[in-house]
Scaffold this motif. Structure first.
Motif, short mmCIF file in Angstrom:
data_model
loop_
_atom_site.label_atom_id
_atom_site.label_comp_id
_atom_site.label_asym_id
_atom_site.label_seq_id
_atom_site.Cartn_x
_atom_site.Cartn_y
_atom_site.Cartn_z
N GLN A 152 0.83 -1.20 0.00
CA GLN A 152 0.00 0.00 0.00
C GLN A 152 0.87 1.26 0.00
O GLN A 152 2.05 1.22 0.38
N PRO A 153 0.32 2.42 -0.44
CA PRO A 153 1.11 3.65 -0.56
C PRO A 153 1.85 4.05 0.71
O PRO A 153 3.03 4.43 0.65
N ARG A 154 1.20 3.97 1.87
CA ARG A 154 1.87 4.39 3.10
C ARG A 154 2.95 3.38 3.50
O ARG A 154 4.00 3.75 4.00
N GLU A 155 2.70 2.10 3.23
CA GLU A 155 3.71 1.08 3.49
C GLU A 155 4.92 1.30 2.58
O GLU A 155 6.07 1.13 3.00
N PHE A 156 4.64 1.69 1.35
CA PHE A 156 5.72 1.98 0.40
C PHE A 156 6.57 3.14 0.92
O PHE A 156 7.81 3.08 0.89
N ARG A 157 5.90 4.19 1.38
CA ARG A 157 6.63 5.35 1.90
C ARG A 157 7.45 4.99 3.13
O ARG A 157 8.57 5.46 3.30
N LEU A 158 6.88 4.18 4.00
CA LEU A 158 7.60 3.74 5.19
C LEU A 158 8.83 2.91 4.82
O LEU A 158 9.93 3.13 5.35
N LEU A 159 8.64 1.97 3.91
CA LEU A 159 9.75 1.12 3.50
C LEU A 159 10.83 1.94 2.79
O LEU A 159 12.04 1.72 3.00
N GLU A 160 10.41 2.88 1.97
CA GLU A 160 11.39 3.73 1.27
C GLU A 160 12.26 4.50 2.26
O GLU A 160 13.50 4.54 2.13
N TYR A 161 11.62 5.10 3.27
CA TYR A 161 12.39 5.86 4.26
C TYR A 161 13.36 4.96 5.01
O TYR A 161 14.51 5.34 5.27
N MET A 162 12.90 3.77 5.36
CA MET A 162 13.77 2.85 6.08
C MET A 162 14.95 2.39 5.22
O MET A 162 16.09 2.31 5.68
N MET A 163 14.68 2.11 3.95
CA MET A 163 15.75 1.67 3.06
C MET A 163 16.74 2.78 2.76
O MET A 163 17.93 2.53 2.55
N ARG A 164 16.27 4.01 2.74
CA ARG A 164 17.19 5.14 2.55
C ARG A 164 18.07 5.34 3.78
O ARG A 164 19.09 6.03 3.70
N ASN A 165 17.66 4.75 4.88
CA ASN A 165 18.42 4.87 6.13
C ASN A 165 18.84 3.49 6.64
O ASN A 165 18.82 3.22 7.84
N THR A 166 19.24 2.63 5.71
CA THR A 166 19.63 1.26 6.05
C THR A 166 20.72 1.24 7.12
O THR A 166 21.71 1.97 7.04
N LEU A 176 7.08 9.02 12.47
CA LEU A 176 5.88 9.85 12.42
C LEU A 176 6.14 11.14 11.65
O LEU A 176 5.32 11.58 10.83
N GLU A 177 7.29 11.76 11.89
CA GLU A 177 7.61 13.04 11.26
C GLU A 177 7.92 12.88 9.78
O GLU A 177 7.46 13.67 8.95
N ARG A 178 8.70 11.86 9.42
CA ARG A 178 9.17 11.75 8.05
C ARG A 178 8.24 10.96 7.13
O ARG A 178 8.22 11.21 5.93
N VAL A 179 7.47 10.04 7.67
CA VAL A 179 6.57 9.23 6.85
C VAL A 179 5.14 9.77 6.88
O VAL A 179 4.46 9.79 5.86
N TRP A 180 4.69 10.20 8.06
CA TRP A 180 3.33 10.73 8.19
C TRP A 180 3.29 12.25 8.29
O TRP A 180 2.22 12.84 8.23
N ASP A 181 4.44 12.90 8.46
CA ASP A 181 4.53 14.34 8.65
C ASP A 181 3.70 14.79 9.85
O ASP A 181 3.06 15.83 9.84
N ILE A 182 3.70 13.98 10.89
CA ILE A 182 3.00 14.29 12.13
C ILE A 182 4.03 14.73 13.17
O ILE A 182 4.95 13.97 13.48
N HIS A 183 3.88 15.94 13.67
CA HIS A 183 4.87 16.49 14.59
C HIS A 183 4.32 16.60 16.01
O HIS A 183 4.68 17.50 16.76
N PHE A 184 3.42 15.67 16.32
CA PHE A 184 2.88 15.57 17.68
C PHE A 184 2.55 14.10 17.90
O PHE A 184 2.55 13.31 16.95
N ASP A 185 2.34 13.72 19.13
CA ASP A 185 2.00 12.33 19.43
C ASP A 185 0.51 12.11 19.19
O ASP A 185 -0.33 12.63 19.92
N PRO A 186 0.14 11.33 18.15
CA PRO A 186 -1.28 11.15 17.84
C PRO A 186 -2.00 10.19 18.79
O PRO A 186 -3.20 9.99 18.64
N LYS A 187 -1.26 9.61 19.74
CA LYS A 187 -1.86 8.69 20.71
C LYS A 187 -2.52 7.49 20.02
O LYS A 187 -3.55 6.99 20.46
N THR A 188 -1.91 7.06 18.92
CA THR A 188 -2.39 5.86 18.23
C THR A 188 -1.20 4.95 17.97
O THR A 188 -0.05 5.36 18.13
#
Length: 225
Positions: A152-166, A176-188
């Protein structure tokens, strides 16, 4: 800056279009989701401003469809739905920023200007490899040991970020910040949920696990394979 504005309230659409034109921005407007999605998929924009509640197709579904088709335009949700869960849903759908109504036009301008300056995640490298795992940024595909993986698109983005930082430990906050662009704790448990889904696809069917959990720290892609 070229801006796509998708807003079903005609007065708001007209007001924002005129205001942005006065700021020397080029604006294409759409008053329903289907028209907006077609514009987003066939034209190039710097920023898309999208309402959540739209006729034809709602804002969340629009952005999800756009991301699934490979669209990378930066998206700002502009909506009256301002709860924590609403904002999290917006980021999970692929949004980059979220502004609730009523709003100050000056803040909207500041936010889209900030989005336009934000560096792209993608660089000139189009194929990422770790061991027998490959991620193709052009085809938007993932394979391991030559086997195509449905992702899925968000899984792709997550995997891409992780692979770029192997080999680098990535904390929950970093993800949360780099994959979801969330700069607070969403409590989820959004990170944990997506990580579990990702592991079930790229690790579980194979003999060697690539994703490693670092206790009390985070996650990393194993660089030693």
């Amino acid at each position: 800056m070229k801006i796509l504005l998708i807003e079903d309230d005609i007065q708001t659409l007209s007001y924002l279009s005129k205001g942005m034109a006065q700021e020397n921005h080029t604006v294409d407007g759409a008053s329903n989701g289907l028209e907006g999605l077609e514009l987003a998929q066939t034209r190039t924009y710097d920023v898309a401003i999208i309402d959540r509640m739209l006729p034809g197709i709602d804002g969340l579904s629009l952005v999800k469809a756009l991301r699934e088709s490979g669209g990378h335009v930066k998206v700002l949700f502009l909506t009256s739905l301002g709860g924590i869960d609403d904002r999290v849903d917006g980021f999970k759908a692929g949004g980059d920023d979220y502004l609730t109504k009523p709003f100050a036009f000056s803040e909207l301008l500041a936010r889209i200007n900030a989005l336009s300056r934000r560096p792209k995640i993608h660089d000139e490298l189009t194929l990422l490899r770790v061991g027998d795992l490959e991620l193709d940024l052009i085809k938007r595909s993932v394979t391991r040991a030559g086997q195509l993986i449905d992702i899925q698109p968000r899984e792709f983005r997550l995997l891409e970020y992780m692979m770029r930082n192997t080999g680098r430990v990535l904390t929950r906050t970093m993800l949360l910040e780099r994959v979801w662009d969330i700069h607070f704790d969403p409590k989820t448990n959004v990170v944990e949920t997506h990580m579990s889904r990702l592991r079930s696809k790229i690790d579980a069917p194979f003999k060697t696990n690539l994703i490693e959990t670092i206790r009390s720290a985070g996650y990393k892609i194993n660089a030693s394979l």
